[in-house]
Design a protein around this motif. Structure first.
Motif, PDB file in Angstrom:
ATOM      1  N   GLU A  18       0.805  -1.219   0.000  1.00 31.31           N
ATOM      2  CA  GLU A  18       0.000   0.000   0.000  1.00 31.31           C
ATOM      3  C   GLU A  18       0.840   1.272   0.000  1.00 31.31           C
ATOM      4  O   GLU A  18       0.528   2.232  -0.714  1.00 31.31           O
ATOM      5  CB  GLU A  18      -0.956  -0.004   1.193  1.00 31.31           C
ATOM      6  N   LEU A  19       1.887   1.318   0.801  1.00 23.31           N
ATOM      7  CA  LEU A  19       2.698   2.530   0.859  1.00 23.31           C
ATOM      8  C   LEU A  19       3.363   2.819  -0.483  1.00 23.31           C
ATOM      9  O   LEU A  19       3.395   3.964  -0.954  1.00 23.31           O
ATOM     10  CB  LEU A  19       3.756   2.407   1.956  1.00 23.31           C
ATOM     11  N   ALA A  20       3.885   1.763  -1.114  1.00 20.82           N
ATOM     12  CA  ALA A  20       4.498   1.936  -2.435  1.00 20.82           C
ATOM     13  C   ALA A  20       3.455   2.388  -3.438  1.00 20.82           C
ATOM     14  O   ALA A  20       3.716   3.264  -4.276  1.00 20.82           O
ATOM     15  CB  ALA A  20       5.148   0.633  -2.886  1.00 20.82           C
ATOM     16  N   ALA A  21       2.247   1.805  -3.363  1.00 19.37           N
ATOM     17  CA  ALA A  21       1.182   2.170  -4.295  1.00 19.37           C
ATOM     18  C   ALA A  21       0.812   3.636  -4.146  1.00 19.37           C
ATOM     19  O   ALA A  21       0.647   4.351  -5.146  1.00 19.37           O
ATOM     20  CB  ALA A  21      -0.033   1.283  -4.077  1.00 19.37           C
ATOM     21  N   MET A  22       0.667   4.110  -2.900  1.00 21.31           N
ATOM     22  CA  MET A  22       0.316   5.518  -2.682  1.00 21.31           C
ATOM     23  C   MET A  22       1.315   6.448  -3.369  1.00 21.31           C
ATOM     24  O   MET A  22       0.934   7.397  -4.068  1.00 21.31           O
ATOM     25  CB  MET A  22       0.314   5.821  -1.179  1.00 21.31           C
ATOM     26  N   LYS A  23       2.600   6.169  -3.163  1.00 25.92           N
ATOM     27  CA  LYS A  23       3.635   7.014  -3.744  1.00 25.92           C
ATOM     28  C   LYS A  23       3.600   6.959  -5.265  1.00 25.92           C
ATOM     29  O   LYS A  23       3.689   7.991  -5.953  1.00 25.92           O
ATOM     30  CB  LYS A  23       5.001   6.561  -3.237  1.00 25.92           C
ATOM     31  N   LEU A  24       3.425   5.781  -5.815  1.00 26.55           N
ATOM     32  CA  LEU A  24       3.447   5.612  -7.274  1.00 26.55           C
ATOM     33  C   LEU A  24       2.233   6.266  -7.932  1.00 26.55           C
ATOM     34  O   LEU A  24       2.354   6.853  -9.013  1.00 26.55           O
ATOM     35  CB  LEU A  24       3.519   4.124  -7.625  1.00 26.55           C
ATOM     36  N   TYR A  25       1.069   6.159  -7.303  1.00 25.82           N
ATOM     37  CA  TYR A  25      -0.113   6.836  -7.861  1.00 25.82           C
ATOM     38  C   TYR A  25       0.123   8.344  -7.961  1.00 25.82           C
ATOM     39  O   TYR A  25      -0.145   8.962  -8.996  1.00 25.82           O
ATOM     40  CB  TYR A  25      -1.347   6.576  -6.995  1.00 25.82           C
ATOM     41  N   ASP A  26       0.628   8.925  -6.877  1.00 22.87           N
ATOM     42  CA  ASP A  26       0.862  10.369  -6.894  1.00 22.87           C
ATOM     43  C   ASP A  26       1.912  10.754  -7.930  1.00 22.87           C
ATOM     44  O   ASP A  26       1.793  11.784  -8.604  1.00 22.87           O
ATOM     45  CB  ASP A  26       1.288  10.854  -5.507  1.00 22.87           C
ATOM     46  N   GLN A  27       2.945   9.927  -8.064  1.00 25.82           N
ATOM     47  CA  GLN A  27       3.966  10.205  -9.076  1.00 25.82           C
ATOM     48  C   GLN A  27       3.386  10.118 -10.485  1.00 25.82           C
ATOM     49  O   GLN A  27       3.725  10.922 -11.362  1.00 25.82           O
ATOM     50  CB  GLN A  27       5.134   9.226  -8.919  1.00 25.82           C
ATOM     51  N   ALA A  28       2.508   9.138 -10.705  1.00 28.23           N
ATOM     52  CA  ALA A  28       1.882   8.996 -12.028  1.00 28.23           C
ATOM     53  C   ALA A  28       0.994  10.192 -12.342  1.00 28.23           C
ATOM     54  O   ALA A  28       1.018  10.726 -13.460  1.00 28.23           O
ATOM     55  CB  ALA A  28       1.071   7.697 -12.085  1.00 28.23           C
ATOM     56  N   ILE A  29       0.218  10.623 -11.360  1.00 27.68           N
ATOM     57  CA  ILE A  29      -0.654  11.785 -11.552  1.00 27.68           C
ATOM     58  C   ILE A  29       0.170  13.025 -11.872  1.00 27.68           C
ATOM     59  O   ILE A  29      -0.126  13.774 -12.811  1.00 27.68           O
ATOM     60  CB  ILE A  29      -1.521  12.016 -10.297  1.00 27.68           C
ATOM     61  N   GLU A  30       1.237  13.227 -11.098  1.00 22.13           N
ATOM     62  CA  GLU A  30       2.082  14.397 -11.294  1.00 22.13           C
ATOM     63  C   GLU A  30       2.759  14.367 -12.662  1.00 22.13           C
ATOM     64  O   GLU A  30       2.810  15.377 -13.375  1.00 22.13           O
ATOM     65  CB  GLU A  30       3.140  14.463 -10.189  1.00 22.13           C
ATOM     66  N   ALA A  31       3.287  13.194 -13.060  1.00 18.23           N
ATOM     67  CA  ALA A  31       3.976  13.079 -14.352  1.00 18.23           C
ATOM     68  C   ALA A  31       3.007  13.329 -15.507  1.00 18.23           C
ATOM     69  O   ALA A  31       3.359  13.995 -16.491  1.00 18.23           O
ATOM     70  CB  ALA A  31       4.631  11.711 -14.488  1.00 18.23           C
ATOM     71  N   ALA A  32       1.797  12.801 -15.402  1.00 16.07           N
ATOM     72  CA  ALA A  32       0.797  13.046 -16.451  1.00 16.07           C
ATOM     73  C   ALA A  32       0.428  14.520 -16.503  1.00 16.07           C
ATOM     74  O   ALA A  32       0.295  15.110 -17.591  1.00 16.07           O
ATOM     75  CB  ALA A  32      -0.446  12.197 -16.195  1.00 16.07           C
ATOM     76  N   LYS A  33       0.292  15.134 -15.338  1.00 18.43           N
ATOM     77  CA  LYS A  33      -0.071  16.552 -15.276  1.00 18.43           C
ATOM     78  C   LYS A  33       1.016  17.420 -15.898  1.00 18.43           C
ATOM     79  O   LYS A  33       0.758  18.299 -16.720  1.00 18.43           O
ATOM     80  CB  LYS A  33      -0.303  16.937 -13.806  1.00 18.43           C
TER      81      LYS A  33
END
Length: 831
Positions: free
Chosen positions: A528-543
């Motif tokens: 879960e902790l890794a997933a949280m970080k990766l989701y935010d990174q994906a959102i930021e990179a797409a943005k």
């Protein structure tokens, strides 16, 4: 040379003999056009065979000049007039003139969508051709007609015959024979290129051998059909063009062969940097060659098949724009239509507003239908249907499988099964896969992905294929599937590895996709902790990279992840972001689905249960009440900012959030531009007013402590002043001297270490008003604001480029129409 004709009969008793100095007219294009147009009006009066032949030759020259000037319709009129002027027996008496006129007219006819006229002229050419070179020219034109009609197998068969006649045989039919020949030819090309510096290719000698030049033109004509039908044959043809050019000398269109080889390097070897370098070299070579038709073709191949793996997708759109304009001038409708298809697919992948993309697709469809480009029409129709479904607010349930849509679609599916429609079938299945996934039909997404992958022809040569891998990974990792389906760990790992390689090669386009797949993998593994970080990174990179659709998708999947773990408050924030992102995209079907399935998450209710402002404000309740910022309020405010793409509204929203959350009576926003800072917007509380623009250089701006702003810009460190006059660093600032003990809070807006702007807040009522504790949270907000400003600036540039493209196309069409009409109406020159 003088051209003299008299009335043919007594019905024109008042007519005078007309004498035209042809050589004088040939000294300028305008004089030539005027003379030819005037003489064509009186052509029925010319009876002498020699004079008719001279008029036909004048029309041939005028037609070629008009085509060079970017007026294909006028060129076609001249060529047809030249054919009409030919005296009886011309193929015997002046064979070269008659053959050239018929060939030029046939080319104009098929490029203008007059397929029946083109075929009639080609029948004449086939019957009258005397040499291998003339037969090769006729075959090249017929191959182009077959390609326009989607008759790709016939085009390849005819090309094989024509090339054998010139001593450049294609491999025997059959997968094994073509594969072996392709490998041998490719090895020879790699060895030949490896022995040279790429820049030295520009200095390769030109060949004077007409058979070599004709063979290169035939190979160019066969490249697109082969790529769509047989990858091994395509590889052979691309490599053969390179080898032939290096063995015998460059031949006019050699640049196309090098670009085709760059496509092979990207598609088969994944040598993207080498491919892009060779592609840029081919562009330069094409410009030097003077071959007008190459401009569109080279830009299309580079933008569709090489650039997506080396540059941001916006670079491909730039290439398509340039190619579209060049192709219209040259009348190269096949490649213009293909550029339109790939433009639509890339804009859809970026998440450009659906209605704008649909309008552009409609214009492209009209062009392709007029030109009777069957494959392009079929492909654009699939894009149009996908957009219709995305924009249909009555949808929002599970996407229907294509085989359940009635007999009409069953017939369409049968057509898609034809080998020549493989690329169309790939587009169809890939877009259906995306729709299925977005509307939560994950079994359908896997099925459509499997069909799309079967049409990739053993290579991944364009951006759409990468989308198939992306959505297949996401579908396989979906919780809805994993409960009742045994996943293929091998295929998932291989797809993820491919995404990782693309992300490393071109992070602008693929990093966010790879991060999102990794986030879903971490979720599926219980990390879960890794997933949280990766989701935010994906959102930021797409943005950051402007992928509106993928940003919304990543936010949606992150919301579902938090919801499944019972974190409803956090899920609310992410689902709101997804809902707003899909709304900006214009995907009404997806917006309605989220609204119906997650009404408690997408309803605009504050996290503490109190109604918030309407979306245009998007200010968190805790901020509006002046109670300061907390972490959750910062998160929501930041995401509200990043969802705003209109620059003026973004400025107003940012200043309002900052002033209301900190209690500042003035808030000023400055941006880093052209090596300095400019004041862009200001908000005051008493009176309450927001002013946006005009931009003013900091040096010329009044009403703020310039030395404080400069210090923050240089150090990128915040400054908090309880009394500006009491700080010796700024005590001599003219504004501070005049204003006295004001409280100032000044923060840098940075992104990836680069200064984007500065926020300047001031309270003139109370000394020591701003607290050090506000700095960290305001700094977080400023960081998000930097990303939002960068995205809004890029969006404005993209909108400007899109409008410029429309205006450019309209101007180009108007200019072509004006020139055509001028050529039709001009008077004569004579004496």
């Amino acid at each position: 040379m003088k051209l003299l004709f008299k009335p043919a009969d007594e019905r024109f008793p008042g007519a005078q003999a007309l004498k035209v100095d042809v050589e004088a007219c040939l000294r300028s294009d305008e004089a030539l056009f005027e003379a030819a147009q005037h003489l064509n009006l009186g052509a029925p009066l010319i009876v002498e065979p020699r004079e008719r032949a001279e008029l036909a030759a004048m029309n041939l020259t005028a037609g070629r000049k008009a085509r060079e000037r970017g007026a294909p319709p006028a060129a076609a009129d001249f060529f047809e007039a030249g054919i009409s002027a030919l005296p009886d027996g011309s193929f015997k008496e002046d064979h070269e003139l008659a053959f050239s006129l018929h060939a030029e007219a046939a080319e104009c006819a098929y490029r203008g969508g007059q397929i029946e006229r083109a075929e009639a002229l080609l029948e004449v050419l086939a019957a009258e051709a005397r040499s291998d070179l003339e037969r090769a020219r006729a075959h090249e034109l017929r191959i182009a007609v077959y390609t326009t009609q989607g008759r790709l197998d016939e085009a390849l068969a005819l090309g094989k015959t024509a090339l054998a006649m010139l001593g450049v045989p294609l491999p025997e039919d059959g997968a094994a024979a073509r594969k072996a020949a392709a490998e041998a030819e490719l090895a020879a090309a790699r060895a030949a290129l490896g022995a040279r510096r790429l820049r030295d290719l520009l200095d390769e000698p030109e060949t004077s051998d007409a058979r070599t030049r004709a063979a290169l033109r035939l190979l160019m004509a066969l490249t697109l059909p082969a790529a769509l039908v047989s990858p091994p044959l395509f590889t052979f043809i691309a490599a053969r063009q390179v080898n032939l050019s290096l063995e015998r000398g460059h031949g006019g269109v050699s640049a196309y062969g090098y670009m085709a080889y760059a496509w092979v390097a990207a598609r088969a070897f994944r040598r993207y940097d080498e491919a892009y370098e060779l592609g840029e070299l081919a562009l330069e070579m094409g410009e030097r060659s003077g071959e007008q038709e190459l401009s569109c073709r080279l830009r299309f191949l580079l933008g569709a098949h090489v650039s997506p793996f080396a540059k941001h997708l916006l670079s491909s759109l730039d290439l398509f724009k340039e190619g579209h304009e060049a192709g219209l001038r040259a009348g190269d409708v096949t490649y213009v239509a293909q550029a339109c298809v790939h433009t639509a697919l890339i804009r859809l992948g970026l998440g450009d507003e659906c209605e704008a993309v649909r309008d552009e697709v409609d214009a492209s469809l009209a062009l392709a239908r007029q030109a009777r480009e069957e494959l392009a029409v079929a492909a654009l129709a699939r894009v149009r249907r996908a957009l219709d479904e995305l924009m249909d607010p009555s949808r929002g349930g599970v996407s229907r499988a294509p085989d359940s849509r009635g007999s009409h679609d069953a017939a369409q599916e049968e057509r898609l099964a034809a080998p020549s429609y493989g690329a169309v079938a790939l587009i169809h299945s890939a877009l259906r896969q995306q729709l299925c996934f977005l509307l939560e039909d994950y079994e359908g997404a896997l099925r459509m992905g499997s069909l799309a992958e079967a049409k990739m022809q053993g290579g991944v040569g364009d951006h759409l294929a990468t989308e198939v891998f992306f959505y297949t990974c996401l579908a396989q990792l979906s919780p809805a599937l994993s409960r009742g389906r045994q996943l293929s760990a091998v295929s998932l790992a291989s797809y993820r590895d491919r995404l990782a390689a693309w992300a490393e090669q071109c992070p602008d386009n693929y990093r966010h996709k790879h991060l999102l797949v990794r986030a879903e993998s971490a979720r599926a593994a219980g990390e879960e902790l890794a997933a949280m970080k990766l989701y935010d990174q994906a959102i930021e990179a797409a943005k950051v990279n402007g992928f509106v659709r993928d940003e919304a998708l990543a936010s949606e999947l992150c919301a579902k992840f938090h919801l499944a773990s019972g974190r409803e408050r956090i899920a609310h924030v992410y689902m709101m972001d997804a809902h707003e992102g899909y709304t900006r995209w214009g995907a009404a079907a997806k917006v309605r689905q989220l609204s119906r399935k997650y009404p408690h998450l997408v309803a605009r209710v504050g996290l503490i249960g109190q109604p918030s402002r309407p979306p245009e404000g998007s200010i968190p309740p805790s901020v509006e009440r002046g109670g300061g910022l907390d972490a959750m309020a910062v998160l929501r405010a930041s995401r509200a900012l990043c969802g705003e793409l209109v620059l003026e509204r973004l400025f107003e929203r940012l200043l309002r959030i900052l002033s209301e959350s900190t209690g500042a009576r003035r808030a000023v926003l400055l941006l880093a531009r052209d090596g300095g800072l400019t004041v862009e917007a200001e908000r005051t509380v008493d009176p309450e007013e927001v002013r946006v623009g005009p931009s003013t250089r900091l040096e010329a701006a009044a009403g703020l402590a310039a030395s404080v702003v400069q210090h923050v810009a240089e150090t990128q460190q915040p400054v908090v002043l309880g009394s500006a006059a009491a700080d010796e660093r700024f005590a001599e600032d003219p504004y501070v001297v005049e204003a006295g003990g004001r409280s100032i809070l000044c923060l840098a807006m940075t992104h990836q270490g680069q200064l984007v702007g500065v926020v300047y807040l001031e309270n003139d009522a109370t000394a020591g008003y701003f607290r050090a504790g506000q700095v960290e949270l305001c700094g977080m907000l400023a960081s998000h604001a930097a990303v939002a400003v960068r995205n809004a600036l890029r969006y404005r540039e993209a909108q400007s480029a899109s409008g410029e493209l429309r205006r450019s196309n309209e101007a180009l069409a108007a200019e072509v129409a004006r020139l055509t009409e001028e050529l039709r109406r001009v008077g004569g020159c004579g004496g």
